[in-house]
Design an enzyme around this catalytic site. Structure first.
Site, PDB file in Angstrom:
ATOM      1  N   ASN A   7      33.613  59.794  21.466  1.00  0.00           N
ATOM      2  CA  ASN A   7      34.324  60.967  21.999  1.00  0.00           C
ATOM      3  C   ASN A   7      35.822  60.778  21.746  1.00  0.00           C
ATOM      4  OD1 ASN A   7      35.882  62.552  23.857  1.00  0.00           O
ATOM      5  ND2 ASN A   7      34.012  63.024  24.967  1.00  0.00           N
ATOM      6  N   HIS A  10      40.557  62.038  23.858  1.00  0.00           N
ATOM      7  CA  HIS A  10      41.815  61.482  24.367  1.00  0.00           C
ATOM      8  C   HIS A  10      42.799  61.103  23.268  1.00  0.00           C
ATOM      9  CE1 HIS A  10      40.675  62.132  28.367  1.00  0.00           C
ATOM     10  NE2 HIS A  10      39.624  61.355  28.307  1.00  0.00           N
ATOM     11  N   HIS A  52      35.137  67.825  23.216  1.00  0.00           N
ATOM     12  CA  HIS A  52      34.979  68.861  24.228  1.00  0.00           C
ATOM     13  C   HIS A  52      36.082  69.899  23.998  1.00  0.00           C
ATOM     14  CE1 HIS A  52      34.647  69.802  28.857  1.00  0.00           C
ATOM     15  NE2 HIS A  52      34.511  70.878  28.106  1.00  0.00           N
ATOM     16  N   ARG A  54      37.751  72.522  25.459  1.00  0.00           N
ATOM     17  CA  ARG A  54      37.874  73.063  26.815  1.00  0.00           C
ATOM     18  C   ARG A  54      38.496  74.445  26.773  1.00  0.00           C
ATOM     19  NH1 ARG A  54      37.487  68.754  30.898  1.00  0.00           N
ATOM     20  NH2 ARG A  54      37.896  70.465  32.310  1.00  0.00           N
ATOM     21  N   ARG A  58      43.243  71.880  26.498  1.00  0.00           N
ATOM     22  CA  ARG A  58      44.220  70.858  26.887  1.00  0.00           C
ATOM     23  C   ARG A  58      44.272  69.674  25.923  1.00  0.00           C
ATOM     24  NH1 ARG A  58      41.535  68.521  32.378  1.00  0.00           N
ATOM     25  NH2 ARG A  58      41.506  70.731  32.837  1.00  0.00           N
ATOM     26  N   GLU A  79      30.855  69.475  22.968  1.00  0.00           N
ATOM     27  CA  GLU A  79      30.702  69.689  24.420  1.00  0.00           C
ATOM     28  C   GLU A  79      31.394  70.995  24.758  1.00  0.00           C
ATOM     29  OE1 GLU A  79      32.410  66.503  26.611  1.00  0.00           O
ATOM     30  OE2 GLU A  79      31.001  65.039  25.839  1.00  0.00           O
ATOM     31  N   THR A 110      35.564  65.793  32.931  1.00  0.00           N
ATOM     32  CA  THR A 110      34.356  66.375  33.514  1.00  0.00           C
ATOM     33  C   THR A 110      33.951  65.556  34.740  1.00  0.00           C
ATOM     34  OG1 THR A 110      33.742  66.969  31.289  1.00  0.00           O
ATOM     35  CG2 THR A 110      32.029  67.139  32.952  1.00  0.00           C
ATOM     36  N   GLU A 160      21.862  64.542  28.744  1.00  0.00           N
ATOM     37  CA  GLU A 160      22.797  63.421  28.826  1.00  0.00           C
ATOM     38  C   GLU A 160      22.972  63.134  30.305  1.00  0.00           C
ATOM     39  OE1 GLU A 160      26.357  63.470  26.399  1.00  0.00           O
ATOM     40  OE2 GLU A 160      27.458  62.362  27.932  1.00  0.00           O
ATOM     41  N   HIS A 200      29.849  59.134  30.302  1.00  0.00           N
ATOM     42  CA  HIS A 200      30.952  59.264  31.257  1.00  0.00           C
ATOM     43  C   HIS A 200      31.211  57.942  31.984  1.00  0.00           C
ATOM     44  CE1 HIS A 200      33.902  61.955  33.120  1.00  0.00           C
ATOM     45  NE2 HIS A 200      33.909  61.003  34.022  1.00  0.00           N
TER      46      HIS A 200
HETATM   47  N1  PXP Z   1      29.899  62.742  28.149  1.00  0.00           N
HETATM   48  C1  PXP Z   1      30.388  63.914  28.607  1.00  0.00           C
HETATM   49  C2  PXP Z   1      29.444  65.054  28.770  1.00  0.00           C
HETATM   50  C3  PXP Z   1      31.757  64.054  28.904  1.00  0.00           C
HETATM   51  O1  PXP Z   1      32.215  65.255  29.344  1.00  0.00           O
HETATM   52  C4  PXP Z   1      32.615  62.980  28.672  1.00  0.00           C
HETATM   53  C5  PXP Z   1      34.079  63.110  28.902  1.00  0.00           C
HETATM   54  O2  PXP Z   1      34.365  63.385  30.186  1.00  0.00           O
HETATM   55  C6  PXP Z   1      32.066  61.775  28.210  1.00  0.00           C
HETATM   56  C7  PXP Z   1      30.699  61.685  27.959  1.00  0.00           C
HETATM   57  C8  PXP Z   1      32.917  60.583  27.923  1.00  0.00           C
HETATM   58  O3  PXP Z   1      33.426  60.048  29.109  1.00  0.00           O
HETATM   59  P1  PXP Z   1      34.487  58.897  29.039  1.00  0.00           P
HETATM   60  O4  PXP Z   1      35.723  59.457  28.426  1.00  0.00           O
HETATM   61  O5  PXP Z   1      34.654  58.484  30.466  1.00  0.00           O
HETATM   62  O6  PXP Z   1      33.904  57.794  28.195  1.00  0.00           O
END
Ligand code: PXP
Length: 248
Positions: A7, A10, A52, A54, A58, A79, A110, A160, A200
């Site tokens: 992911n 960030h 994601h 959004r 953001r 996402e 999330t 998930e 997450h």
């Molecule tokens: N899975 C989903 C559905 C998410 O929305 C997120 C980001 O919030 C993640 C995984 C990845 O989470 P993290 O950044 O805490 O690894």
């Protein structure tokens, strides 16, 4: 072997902190470029790229998503909120998978899982539209029996399971209980024929326990791997994470 969905949200968060206007228009001309990060991450072993998009844009911008679709060699997992505007966008984009997540403007990331039970009609409409277009739908849900059973009934091929409550409880007495909830959730989802992903709050420490959950196909990991990459670079960060996911 459990797959890694990298992911990259960030990376875009850091870019947006400085280039809020330019990123939406000139994309890769400003740094750090999430698409370049994705390609390097894939080269180091990421099995898919997750973003994601959004509603408030953001971090990830539409332009990023289109560039990713052109540039990455693995699978794109989008996402998104479960609403008609995002459904229309996904149908144009045609990612390999969409992951439906709840969206609340005030949250930093999330927070809870999608309430499939409370939003059955909307979720069903989105799953149907995606299935018709050949896009697989994943539902990001808490490891709750009612949510899992309804996900299967609505025809979602993937769930998930939200590992956030477990990750938050990791250093507390509640950890074993949260882990057990996830374990039972994985078993139930698998029994119902669902592909089971997890995501997450997974990091380099708790991944050694998360990897022991039964039937997990893929983990979606963002914050910890992007944080680690600040020190090591993304390739080393991905290699290290994949090694831990494999129990090495
Ligand atoms: N899975 C989903 C559905 C998410 O929305 C997120 C980001 O919030 C993640 C995984 C990845 O989470 P993290 O950044 O805490 O690894």
């Amino acid at each position: 072997m459990i797959l890694l969905g990298l992911n990259i949200d960030h990376c875009a968060t850091v870019r947006q902190a400085r280039y809020r206007e330019a990123a939406a228009t000139t994309g890769g001309a400003v740094e750090p470029d999430p698409v370049t990060l994705a390609v390097l991450g894939e080269r180091a072993g990421a099995d898919g790229i997750t973003v994601h998009l959004r509603e408030d844009r953001r971090h990830i911008q539409e332009r990023d998503v289109w560039r990713l679709r052109e540039c990455i060699a693995t699978r794109l997992n989008l996402e998104m909120a479960c609403n008609p505007a995002m459904t229309a966008f996904a149908l144009k984009l045609k990612p390999a998978t969409v992951c439906l997540v709840p969206e609340n403007r005030d949250e930093i990331s999330t927070e809870g899982g999608l309430d499939v039970v409370g939003n059955q009609k909307r979720v069903q409409a989105c799953i149907n539209a995606m299935t018709k277009a050949g896009i697989q739908t994943s539902l990001f849900i808490d490891p709750d029996e009612a949510q899992i059973e309804l996900a299967a009934k609505l025809g979602a091929p993937i769930v998930e399971l939200h590992t956030g409550a477990y990750a938050n409880a990791y250093h507390s007495a509640k950890r074993a209980k949260e882990f057990q909830r996830l374990r039972l959730g994985c078993v139930r989802a698998h029994e119902l024929g669902l592909v089971v992903n997890a995501g997450h709050g997974i990091n380099y420490v708790n991944v050694t326990e998360v990897r022991t959950l039964p039937h997990v196909h893929e983990m979606n990991i963002g914050h910890s791997v992007i944080s680690r990459a600040l020190f090591t670079g993304i390739e080393e960060a991905v290699r290290e994470l994949k090694a831990r996911m494999a129990g090495q």
